[in-house]
Write an enzyme that holds these catalytic residues in place. Sequence first.
Site, PDB file in Angstrom:
ATOM      1  N   SER A   1       1.306   6.558   2.431  1.00 17.20           N
ATOM      2  CA  SER A   1       2.037   7.582   3.368  1.00 17.20           C
ATOM      3  C   SER A   1       3.371   8.236   2.686  1.00 17.20           C
ATOM      4  CB  SER A   1       2.603   6.886   4.581  1.00 17.20           C
ATOM      5  OG  SER A   1       1.777   6.313   5.443  1.00 17.20           O
TER       6      SER A   1
ATOM      7  N   GLU B   1      -4.495   8.439  17.983  1.00 15.04           N
ATOM      8  CA  GLU B   1      -5.059   9.820  18.151  1.00 15.04           C
ATOM      9  C   GLU B   1      -6.060  10.215  17.037  1.00 15.04           C
ATOM     10  OE1 GLU B   1      -1.807   9.202  18.407  1.00 15.04           O
ATOM     11  OE2 GLU B   1      -1.435   9.716  20.642  1.00 15.04           O
TER      12      GLU B   1
ATOM     13  N   GLN C   1       0.902  -1.149   0.025  1.00 21.68           N
ATOM     14  CA  GLN C   1       0.152  -0.146  -0.049  1.00 21.68           C
ATOM     15  C   GLN C   1       0.817   1.133   0.084  1.00 21.68           C
ATOM     16  OE1 GLN C   1      -1.458   0.627   3.601  1.00 21.68           O
ATOM     17  NE2 GLN C   1      -3.312   1.943   3.127  1.00 21.68           N
ATOM     18  N   GLY C   2       0.900   2.254  -1.067  1.00 28.84           N
ATOM     19  CA  GLY C   2       1.505   3.542  -1.252  1.00 28.84           C
ATOM     20  C   GLY C   2       0.695   4.413  -0.905  1.00 28.84           C
TER      21      GLY C   2
ATOM     22  N   GLU D   1      -9.306  -1.320   6.083  1.00 33.21           N
ATOM     23  CA  GLU D   1      -8.258  -1.691   6.706  1.00 33.21           C
ATOM     24  C   GLU D   1      -8.478  -1.786   8.263  1.00 33.21           C
ATOM     25  OE1 GLU D   1      -5.166   1.407   6.453  1.00 33.21           O
ATOM     26  OE2 GLU D   1      -3.527  -0.157   6.772  1.00 33.21           O
TER      27      GLU D   1
HETATM   28  C1  LIG Z   1       4.252  -0.754  11.246  1.00 30.56           C
HETATM   29  C2  LIG Z   1       3.808   0.194  10.445  1.00 30.56           C
HETATM   30  C3  LIG Z   1       3.440  -0.191   9.035  1.00 30.56           C
HETATM   31  C4  LIG Z   1       3.059   0.789   8.203  1.00 30.56           C
HETATM   32  N1  LIG Z   1       2.845   0.453   6.999  1.00 30.56           N
HETATM   33  C5  LIG Z   1       2.198   1.336   6.091  1.00 30.56           C
HETATM   34  C6  LIG Z   1       1.952   0.926   4.687  1.00 30.56           C
HETATM   35  O1  LIG Z   1       2.044  -0.354   4.433  1.00 30.56           O
HETATM   36  N2  LIG Z   1       1.536   1.828   3.708  1.00 30.56           N
HETATM   37  C7  LIG Z   1       1.448   3.097   3.964  1.00 30.56           C
HETATM   38  O2  LIG Z   1       1.317   3.898   3.058  1.00 30.56           O
HETATM   39  N3  LIG Z   1       1.705   3.602   5.321  1.00 30.56           N
HETATM   40  C8  LIG Z   1       2.096   2.752   6.320  1.00 30.56           C
HETATM   41  N4  LIG Z   1       2.529   2.960   7.530  1.00 30.56           N
HETATM   42  C9  LIG Z   1       2.661   4.558   7.799  1.00 30.56           C
HETATM   43  C10 LIG Z   1       1.433   5.018   8.841  1.00 30.56           C
HETATM   44  O3  LIG Z   1       0.009   4.989   7.930  1.00 30.56           O
HETATM   45  C11 LIG Z   1       1.733   6.453   9.174  1.00 30.56           C
HETATM   46  O4  LIG Z   1       2.742   6.170  10.152  1.00 30.56           O
HETATM   47  C12 LIG Z   1       0.553   6.913  10.235  1.00 30.56           C
HETATM   48  O5  LIG Z   1      -0.456   7.233   9.399  1.00 30.56           O
HETATM   49  C13 LIG Z   1       0.946   8.335  10.924  1.00 30.56           C
HETATM   50  O6  LIG Z   1       1.696   9.054   9.989  1.00 30.56           O
HETATM   51  P1  LIG Z   1       3.102   9.674  10.371  1.00 30.56           P
HETATM   52  O7  LIG Z   1       4.006   8.750  10.737  1.00 30.56           O
HETATM   53  O8  LIG Z   1       3.423  10.731   9.184  1.00 30.56           O
HETATM   54  O9  LIG Z   1       2.726  10.788  11.921  1.00 30.56           O
HETATM   55  P2  LIG Z   1       2.367  11.972  11.891  1.00 30.56           P
HETATM   56  O10 LIG Z   1       0.983  12.259  10.947  1.00 30.56           O
HETATM   57  O11 LIG Z   1       3.423  12.989  11.700  1.00 30.56           O
HETATM   58  O12 LIG Z   1       1.784  12.046  13.102  1.00 30.56           O
HETATM   59  C14 LIG Z   1       2.865  12.275  14.516  1.00 30.56           C
HETATM   60  C15 LIG Z   1       2.128  12.402  15.789  1.00 30.56           C
HETATM   61  O13 LIG Z   1       1.082  13.412  15.545  1.00 30.56           O
HETATM   62  C16 LIG Z   1       0.003  13.026  16.020  1.00 30.56           C
HETATM   63  N5  LIG Z   1      -1.305  13.872  15.228  1.00 30.56           N
HETATM   64  C17 LIG Z   1      -1.301  13.981  13.995  1.00 30.56           C
HETATM   65  N6  LIG Z   1      -2.304  14.783  13.403  1.00 30.56           N
HETATM   66  C18 LIG Z   1      -2.968  14.799  14.588  1.00 30.56           C
HETATM   67  C19 LIG Z   1      -4.333  15.175  14.895  1.00 30.56           C
HETATM   68  N7  LIG Z   1      -5.072  16.079  13.963  1.00 30.56           N
HETATM   69  N8  LIG Z   1      -4.853  15.385  16.055  1.00 30.56           N
HETATM   70  C20 LIG Z   1      -4.219  14.603  17.106  1.00 30.56           C
HETATM   71  N9  LIG Z   1      -2.871  14.080  17.076  1.00 30.56           N
HETATM   72  C21 LIG Z   1      -2.336  14.121  15.830  1.00 30.56           C
HETATM   73  C22 LIG Z   1      -0.297  11.508  15.527  1.00 30.56           C
HETATM   74  O14 LIG Z   1      -1.170  10.614  16.399  1.00 30.56           O
HETATM   75  C23 LIG Z   1       1.453  11.028  15.926  1.00 30.56           C
HETATM   76  O15 LIG Z   1       1.154  10.732  17.458  1.00 30.56           O
HETATM   77  C24 LIG Z   1       2.992   2.276   8.605  1.00 30.56           C
HETATM   78  C25 LIG Z   1       3.456   2.645   9.891  1.00 30.56           C
HETATM   79  C26 LIG Z   1       4.008   1.716  10.698  1.00 30.56           C
HETATM   80  C27 LIG Z   1       4.377   1.889  11.918  1.00 30.56           C
END
Ligand SMILES: Cc1cc2nc3c(=O)[nH]c(=O)nc-3n(C[C@H](O)[C@H](O)[C@H](O)COP(=O)(O)OP(=O)(O)OC[C@H]3O[C@@H](n4cnc5c(N)ncnc54)[C@H](O)[C@@H]3O)c2cc1C
Length: 396
Positions: free
Chosen positions: A131, A379, A128-129, A246
């Site tokens: 993020s 969150e 899944q692409g 999902e």
């Molecule tokens: C094990 C694992 C597998 C994954 N697999 C995939 C995959 O296959 N494909 C893919 O596309 N992605 C994948 N991801 C990515 C995942 O979807 C993102 O890491 C996730 O959506 C959070 O985005 P971010 O890492 O950019 O954090 P951010 O969005 O930068 O968030 C940082 C912190 O801020 C908080 N935050 C952000 N916005 C808000 C808000 N509006 N209100 C309150 N708190 C907030 C978040 O909860 C978090 O604690 C994976 C991640 C992990 C850990």
Amino acid sequence: MDLNLTPQERAFRDEVRAWLFANVPANWERDHLEDTMHQRFAFLKEWQRKVYEAGWAGVAWPKEYGGRGATLMEQVIFTEEMARAAAPQLANVLGLSLVGPTIIAFGTEEQKKRYLPKILSAEEIWCQGFSEPNAGSDLANVRTEARIEGDAFVINGQKVWNSYGWAADWCALLTRTDPQSQKHKGLTYILVDMHSPGVEVRPLLQMTGETEFAEIFFRDVRVPIANALGPIGDGWNVAIGTLMHERATLGASVQVTYRRQLDRLLELAHTVERDGRPAAEDPLMRQKLAQCHAELEIMRLNQMRSITKINQSGVPGAEGSVQKIFWSEYNQRFQQVAMEMLGAAGQLTKGAPGAIDDGLWAYSFLRARGNTIEAGTSEIQRNIVGHFVLGLPKSY
Ligand SMILES: Cc1cc2nc3c(=O)[nH]c(=O)nc-3n(C[C@H](O)[C@H](O)[C@H](O)COP(=O)(O)OP(=O)(O)OC[C@H]3O[C@@H](n4cnc5c(N)ncnc54)[C@H](O)[C@@H]3O)c2cc1C
């Protein structure tokens, strides 16, 4: 909701049970304990192929695309029986739980025929692409560009945290086709062949020591326009479909692993000692293990509630977020209990002399940290529950 199985469901359950009894490889966990990630994945692919050939993959998917055409309830029964039989999980996790259901909902007839059977047989593995470095919780910030040139998209950009990126033959990619657009508009969902020229996969090392996910770079990757899933410019709607699935379905599949791990920890409780006696006799440990069992039961019943809702409305709803919060936070609590019970030996990693179950517990504890981030952070899920379930004002 009726928790009693109908005669037809009971017959289905007995048939699955008999098949699993005859076909789950004996001692598979022990035999594959020392496998590398790639060796283990090859074994899981082979297992999925066997499940597919016997007609059990995609229990609730339409027959014409290789599924069994059964009900969602029968899908749940199948998952529960897999857990009961301690069967290996199916390899194509994202294809089965996210991409397939999205293709069923939004794909053309040609796309369904082309992609679905190979997801079920594990012949084509999906990732899944979604993020990007600047688009995670704020997914609508996606910047990966898909420029239209003649009958092709030309894709440039970067994705990150792509689970199974290293194994994937195909990627469900969220792109921006209208460079002038902002946020939810101007996005397109594209099915991309990962073997296309210009796709580069770089493994990301996790604290577990594995490279379970990757970052993917796209440089002038040409993809036929026919590979758009849903209308061009309407990718947000399609992506939401994927995210709903999902949240709704991952809970069902992780239950298989969670049940197996709890059963194994219960076994260990009789041999591992705390304060000079088996952990099973320690009053505090018993309380904690019983609590884990109760929570796992809650998760199972809540999953049934989700399924009933999908049966009634045809689509998963925001209650999937309740389930997502629960399974991810349960697993962190459970892994903590396991660490407390197993003591220092539980912290030994794969290959270390004396590691319990060859480091499975240390691995699982570390891997569980990602549960409350993947598929949307806790969150974000609470924001969704607050707004769509509780009717609170939007958080932004
Ligand atoms: C094990 C694992 C597998 C994954 N697999 C995939 C995959 O296959 N494909 C893919 O596309 N992605 C994948 N991801 C990515 C995942 O979807 C993102 O890491 C996730 O959506 C959070 O985005 P971010 O890492 O950019 O954090 P951010 O969005 O930068 O968030 C940082 C912190 O801020 C908080 N935050 C952000 N916005 C808000 C808000 N509006 N209100 C309150 N708190 C907030 C978040 O909860 C978090 O604690 C994976 C991640 C992990 C850990």
